[in-house]
Design a protein around this motif. Structure first.
Motif, PDB file in Angstrom:
ATOM      1  N   GLU A 278       0.818  -1.215   0.000  1.00  0.00           N
ATOM      2  CA  GLU A 278       0.000   0.000   0.000  1.00  0.00           C
ATOM      3  C   GLU A 278       0.855   1.269   0.000  1.00  0.00           C
ATOM      4  O   GLU A 278       0.446   2.314  -0.510  1.00  0.00           O
ATOM      5  N   ALA A 279       2.059   1.170   0.559  1.00  0.00           N
ATOM      6  CA  ALA A 279       2.949   2.329   0.626  1.00  0.00           C
ATOM      7  C   ALA A 279       3.398   2.804  -0.744  1.00  0.00           C
ATOM      8  O   ALA A 279       3.915   3.916  -0.882  1.00  0.00           O
ATOM      9  N   LEU A 280       3.191   1.973  -1.766  1.00  0.00           N
ATOM     10  CA  LEU A 280       3.637   2.325  -3.111  1.00  0.00           C
ATOM     11  C   LEU A 280       2.602   3.142  -3.876  1.00  0.00           C
ATOM     12  O   LEU A 280       2.905   3.692  -4.933  1.00  0.00           O
ATOM     13  N   ASP A 281       1.383   3.211  -3.346  1.00  0.00           N
ATOM     14  CA  ASP A 281       0.311   4.000  -3.965  1.00  0.00           C
ATOM     15  C   ASP A 281       0.110   3.591  -5.428  1.00  0.00           C
ATOM     16  O   ASP A 281      -0.009   4.431  -6.321  1.00  0.00           O
ATOM     17  N   LEU A 282       0.056   2.274  -5.658  1.00  0.00           N
ATOM     18  CA  LEU A 282      -0.110   1.746  -7.012  1.00  0.00           C
ATOM     19  C   LEU A 282      -1.427   1.016  -7.177  1.00  0.00           C
ATOM     20  O   LEU A 282      -1.673   0.382  -8.211  1.00  0.00           O
ATOM     21  N   GLY A 283      -2.269   1.098  -6.162  1.00  0.00           N
ATOM     22  CA  GLY A 283      -3.521   0.355  -6.218  1.00  0.00           C
ATOM     23  C   GLY A 283      -3.347  -1.116  -5.930  1.00  0.00           C
ATOM     24  O   GLY A 283      -4.243  -1.923  -6.194  1.00  0.00           O
ATOM     25  N   ILE A 284      -2.190  -1.504  -5.402  1.00  0.00           N
ATOM     26  CA  ILE A 284      -1.910  -2.888  -5.048  1.00  0.00           C
ATOM     27  C   ILE A 284      -1.939  -2.997  -3.527  1.00  0.00           C
ATOM     28  O   ILE A 284      -1.349  -2.171  -2.830  1.00  0.00           O
ATOM     29  N   THR A 285      -2.612  -4.011  -3.010  1.00  0.00           N
ATOM     30  CA  THR A 285      -2.668  -4.207  -1.572  1.00  0.00           C
ATOM     31  C   THR A 285      -1.971  -5.501  -1.191  1.00  0.00           C
ATOM     32  O   THR A 285      -1.819  -6.420  -2.013  1.00  0.00           O
ATOM     33  N   ASP A 286      -1.547  -5.576   0.059  1.00  0.00           N
ATOM     34  CA  ASP A 286      -0.923  -6.801   0.550  1.00  0.00           C
ATOM     35  C   ASP A 286      -1.872  -7.977   0.358  1.00  0.00           C
ATOM     36  O   ASP A 286      -3.073  -7.880   0.613  1.00  0.00           O
ATOM     37  N   GLY A 287      -1.316  -9.078  -0.103  1.00  0.00           N
ATOM     38  CA  GLY A 287      -2.116 -10.273  -0.346  1.00  0.00           C
ATOM     39  C   GLY A 287      -2.588 -10.424  -1.770  1.00  0.00           C
ATOM     40  O   GLY A 287      -3.185 -11.442  -2.125  1.00  0.00           O
ATOM     41  N   ASP A 288      -2.323  -9.432  -2.627  1.00  0.00           N
ATOM     42  CA  ASP A 288      -2.743  -9.489  -4.029  1.00  0.00           C
ATOM     43  C   ASP A 288      -1.753 -10.298  -4.870  1.00  0.00           C
ATOM     44  O   ASP A 288      -0.537 -10.319  -4.598  1.00  0.00           O
ATOM     45  N   TRP A 289      -2.267 -10.947  -5.923  1.00  0.00           N
ATOM     46  CA  TRP A 289      -1.400 -11.409  -7.005  1.00  0.00           C
ATOM     47  C   TRP A 289      -0.917 -10.171  -7.758  1.00  0.00           C
ATOM     48  O   TRP A 289      -1.621  -9.166  -7.808  1.00  0.00           O
ATOM     49  N   LEU A 290       0.264 -10.240  -8.336  1.00  0.00           N
ATOM     50  CA  LEU A 290       0.829  -9.093  -9.056  1.00  0.00           C
ATOM     51  C   LEU A 290       0.534  -9.210 -10.546  1.00  0.00           C
ATOM     52  O   LEU A 290       0.832 -10.234 -11.173  1.00  0.00           O
ATOM     53  N   ASP A 291      -0.042  -8.172 -11.113  1.00  0.00           N
ATOM     54  CA  ASP A 291      -0.368  -8.140 -12.536  1.00  0.00           C
ATOM     55  C   ASP A 291       0.832  -7.599 -13.299  1.00  0.00           C
ATOM     56  O   ASP A 291       1.222  -6.437 -13.127  1.00  0.00           O
ATOM     57  N   VAL A 292       1.431  -8.440 -14.140  1.00  0.00           N
ATOM     58  CA  VAL A 292       2.658  -8.063 -14.840  1.00  0.00           C
ATOM     59  C   VAL A 292       2.490  -8.195 -16.343  1.00  0.00           C
ATOM     60  O   VAL A 292       1.610  -8.914 -16.837  1.00  0.00           O
ATOM     61  N   ASP A 293       3.364  -7.501 -17.092  1.00  0.00           N
ATOM     62  CA  ASP A 293       3.400  -7.691 -18.538  1.00  0.00           C
ATOM     63  C   ASP A 293       4.364  -8.831 -18.862  1.00  0.00           C
ATOM     64  O   ASP A 293       4.883  -9.501 -17.959  1.00  0.00           O
ATOM     65  N   ASP A 294       4.630  -9.057 -20.130  1.00  0.00           N
ATOM     66  CA  ASP A 294       5.455 -10.212 -20.499  1.00  0.00           C
ATOM     67  C   ASP A 294       6.929 -10.046 -20.142  1.00  0.00           C
ATOM     68  O   ASP A 294       7.688 -11.017 -20.197  1.00  0.00           O
ATOM     69  N   THR A 295       7.363  -8.827 -19.781  1.00  0.00           N
ATOM     70  CA  THR A 295       8.726  -8.652 -19.281  1.00  0.00           C
ATOM     71  C   THR A 295       8.757  -8.766 -17.762  1.00  0.00           C
ATOM     72  O   THR A 295       9.783  -8.501 -17.142  1.00  0.00           O
ATOM     73  N   LEU A 296       7.626  -9.133 -17.167  1.00  0.00           N
ATOM     74  CA  LEU A 296       7.451  -9.304 -15.725  1.00  0.00           C
ATOM     75  C   LEU A 296       7.426  -8.003 -14.957  1.00  0.00           C
ATOM     76  O   LEU A 296       7.540  -7.985 -13.710  1.00  0.00           O
ATOM     77  N   LEU A 297       7.251  -6.886 -15.665  1.00  0.00           N
ATOM     78  CA  LEU A 297       7.127  -5.575 -15.036  1.00  0.00           C
ATOM     79  C   LEU A 297       5.697  -5.408 -14.537  1.00  0.00           C
ATOM     80  O   LEU A 297       4.732  -5.640 -15.284  1.00  0.00           O
ATOM     81  N   VAL A 298       5.542  -5.009 -13.259  1.00  0.00           N
ATOM     82  CA  VAL A 298       4.213  -4.779 -12.712  1.00  0.00           C
ATOM     83  C   VAL A 298       3.579  -3.619 -13.465  1.00  0.00           C
ATOM     84  O   VAL A 298       4.179  -2.545 -13.614  1.00  0.00           O
ATOM     85  N   ARG A 299       2.376  -3.843 -13.959  1.00  0.00           N
ATOM     86  CA  ARG A 299       1.712  -2.831 -14.779  1.00  0.00           C
ATOM     87  C   ARG A 299       1.510  -1.541 -13.984  1.00  0.00           C
ATOM     88  O   ARG A 299       1.155  -1.565 -12.808  1.00  0.00           O
ATOM     89  N   GLY A 300       1.766  -0.413 -14.645  1.00  0.00           N
ATOM     90  CA  GLY A 300       1.636   0.884 -14.001  1.00  0.00           C
ATOM     91  C   GLY A 300       2.905   1.371 -13.339  1.00  0.00           C
ATOM     92  O   GLY A 300       2.919   2.440 -12.735  1.00  0.00           O
TER      93      GLY A 300
END
Length: 475
Positions: A278-300
Motif C-alpha cells: 500500500e505504501a507504493l500508492d499503485l492500487g496494489i494491496t498486501d495479499g494481491d497477485w501481481l499483474d505483470v506484462d510479459d517482461t514481468l514488469l508490474v503494470r503501471g
C-alpha cells in the motif's frame, strides 16, 4: 539501523529470486537478495525436491515389480525410515549453507529478514541484527512465491491441518490421512502416503487432475484406488472438528470422514501479505497477485517486477526460472540503456507462459503435459485434430514393463499443421515431455517431424504413430 544502495533489490531467495539476481548481476548490476527463511526457497526444501525425492523410492520399487526377473528380487516394501533419511539428504537437513555459498560466488549480497516497502524503490528489512534500509537505483523484484490456501471451512483452522510443507517434511507417517483436493499436490501426496501404508481418503470437489485431459485423472484414480486409496469425488467439506485422537470432516453429502491427519491441497495464495504494498500508492494491496506484462514488469510502474508464483501466470518452478531469466536480463538492459527485445519470443519476455507450459505430475502413472488440452483448444476457437494412441501397443512399452498401461494424446492445429498440445500418461513418461515442448514452442511442422526418426524400441516411437494417424504428406 544501516542503509545500503543497490541497482537491484530482490525480495525472496527461491529459484525465481536467485535467477533474477544472477542474470542481472551477469548484466553488470549490483544486486541484493532479501530472504526471511532459507535461501533456495520452497522448491529446494518443502516442494519439488523433497516431494520428488520421497516419491522416487516408491517409483523404483514399482518399476522393479513390473518386470519379471526383477520383481523376484523385491522382497519387501519401501523402507520408510530410509526414504525419509534420503529426503533429509536431498534438502541438506534444511540447511542453506551451500546456497548461501553459491550467492557469494555469484557476487550477490544477502540480507536476512522480513522485507516491507518503505516507499518506491525503498525496502526496510527487519532481521535478527536490527533493521536495514535498502534503496534500489533501478528496480525491485518481488519473488516471494506462493503458499497453501486454506479454504474458509468452519473448524478447519482449529484442527491444524497439514499443508504441502508439512507433508513433505513429515517425520512420523500417520496411520490415516484425509486429503482435500484433487490436483497435482493432492494426487502426488496420495501416491506417496499410500505407498507408506497410510489409509488415504481423498475428498475431491469435481475430478482428479481437472485441468488436464480427462483420461489423465481417470488412469491416476484407477491406480490410486488399486493401491487402497478411497476417492470421494463430487463432494465438498462443510465442517471440521477434532474427535478424540482423530480429525473429522463433514461432507456435503451428509457423510463424515475420520483420519489421524488432514492435508489441505486445494489451491495457492500469493506470499505478498505484509510487504507494505500500500505504501507504493499503485492500487496494489498486501495479499494481491501481481499483474505483470510479459517482461514481468508490474503494470503501471517502471521499476517494480513480479517474478514466479506471485504473478499467477504459471505456478511451476521451471516457469519461475524461465521468467526470472527474462526479468533479470531486461532489468539489466533497461538499467544500462541497451535495446529491449520485448517482441513475442524475444529474449526479454516470458512468451511461453501463455500456451506452452510443460508440467509433470509424479503419480503412478506419471502425467506429463504441455500446451493446450483438447477442451482448451476448442474453447480458444482453434481448428484441431486429436490424435490418441495406446502406449501399450509400442514395442518399447513391451520391453519396458510387463502389463504396461498408458495413453498419449496430441492436439494438432490443422490450419497450420503444427502441434499445440500433448499429454502422456504412463510409467516414466516425464522423459517424453521435452521433445513435445520443443515441437510446440518451435512450431515444427508435422511434415518435418517425419524426418525426426524415433529410436526402436522406445516409448518415444509414439511420435511415429501419431504421424501415421495424422497422415503422411503426399507432396
Amino acid at each position: 539501523m544501516s542503509e545500503r544502495e543497490y541497482d537491484l533489490i530482490v525480495i525472496g531467495a527461491g529459484v525465481a529470486g536467485e535467477n533474477v539476481a544472477d542474470r542481472a548481476t551477469q548484466g553488470g548490476l549490483r544486486s541484493v537478495i532479501v530472504e526471511a527463511e532459507l535461501v533456495g526457497g520452497d522448491c529446494s526444501y518443502w516442494a519439488c525436491m523433497p516431494s520428488k525425492g520421497l516419491l522416487r523410492s516408491h517409483a523404483a520399487v514399482r518399476a522393479a515389480r513390473a518386470v519379471d526377473g526383477a520383481k523376484q528380487a523385491v522382497t519387501g516394501d519401501v523402507d520408510v525410515a530410509a526414504t525419509l533419511a534420503r529426503r533429509d539428504t536431498i534438502v541438506h537437513d534444511w540447511d542453506d549453507a551451500s546456497q548461501v555459498k553459491w550467492l557469494d560466488s555469484a557476487g550477490i549480497d544477502l540480507v536476512r529478514g522480513h522485507a516491507r516497502f518503505a516507499g518506491p524503490r525503498r525496502v526496510a528489512v527487519t532481521g535478527s541484527e536490527g533493521e536495514t534500509t535498502l534503496t534500489a537505483r533501478h528496480a525491485v523484484a518481488i519473488a516471494t512465491g506462493s503458499a497453501a490456501l486454506l479454504p474458509d471451512i468452519p473448524g478447519l483452522r482449529d484442527i491444524e491441518p497439514w499443508t504441502s510443507r508439512d507433508a513433505t517434511s513429515v517425520r512420523d507417517v500417520p496411520a490415516s490421512l484425509a486429503i482435500l483436493g484433487g490436483g497435482t499436490v493432492a494426487t502426488e501426496m496420495a501416491t506417496l502416503f499410500a505407498g507408506f501404508g497410510t489409509a488415504v481418503t481423498m475428498v475431491v470437489r469435481s475430478r482428479l487432475l481437472g485441468a488436464m485431459e480427462p483420461f489423465a485423472g481417470e488412469l491416476v484414480q484407477e491406480s490410486l484406488e488399486a493401491s487402497g486409496v478411497t476417492v470421494l469425488a463430487g463432494v465438498e467439506v462443510t465442517g471440521a472438528r477434532r474427535a478424540g485422537g482423530h480429525k473429522e470432516l463433514d461432507l456435503s453429502d451428509g457423510t463424515r470422514v475420520q483420519a489421524e491427519q488432514v492435508l489441505v491441497a486445494t489451491g495457492r495464495m500469493p506470499r505478498t501479505a505484509d510487504l507494505g504494498l500500500e505504501a507504493l500508492d499503485l492500487g496494489i494491496t498486501d495479499g494481491d497477485w501481481l499483474d505483470v506484462d510479459d517482461t514481468l514488469l508490474v503494470r503501471g510502474t517502471d521499476w517494480l517486477y513480479g517474478v514466479g508464483d506471485v504473478n499467477h501466470r504459471a505456478l511451476l518452478t521451471h516457469q519461475a526460472k524461465y521468467q526470472a531469466r527474462a526479468a533479470g536480463d531486461v532489468i539489466a538492459a533497461r538499467a544500462t540503456g541497451k535495446r529491449v527485445d520485448d517482441r513475442p519470443w524475444g529474449v526479454h519476455v516470458a512468451t511461453a507462459d501463455r500456451d506452452h507450459v510443460p508440467q509433470v505430475t509424479f503419480t503412478d502413472p506419471e502425467v506429463a503435459s504441455v500446451g493446450l488440452t483438447e477442451a482448451a483448444a476448442r474453447k480458444a476457437g482453434r481448428s484441431i485434430r486429436v490424435l490418441d494412441y495406446d502406449l501399450s501397443w509400442l514395442a518399447g512399452a513391451t520391453t519396458y514393463a510387463d502389463g504396461y498401461r498408458g495413453t498419449a494424446r496430441a492436439i494438432v492445429d490443422t490450419a497450420r499443421g503444427v502441434l499445440i498440445g500433448a499429454t502422456f500418461v504412463g510409467p516414466d513418461v516425464a522423459e517424453l515431455l521435452q521433445s513435445a515442448t520443443i515441437a510446440i514452442v518451435g512450431e515444427v511442422p508435422l511434415d518435418r517431424l517425419w524426418h525426426a526418426v524415433p529410436a526402436y524400441p522406445t516409448v518415444g516411437e509414439v511420435w511415429l504413430r501419431w504421424l501415421e494417424e495424422y497422415g503422411r504428406p503426399t507432396t
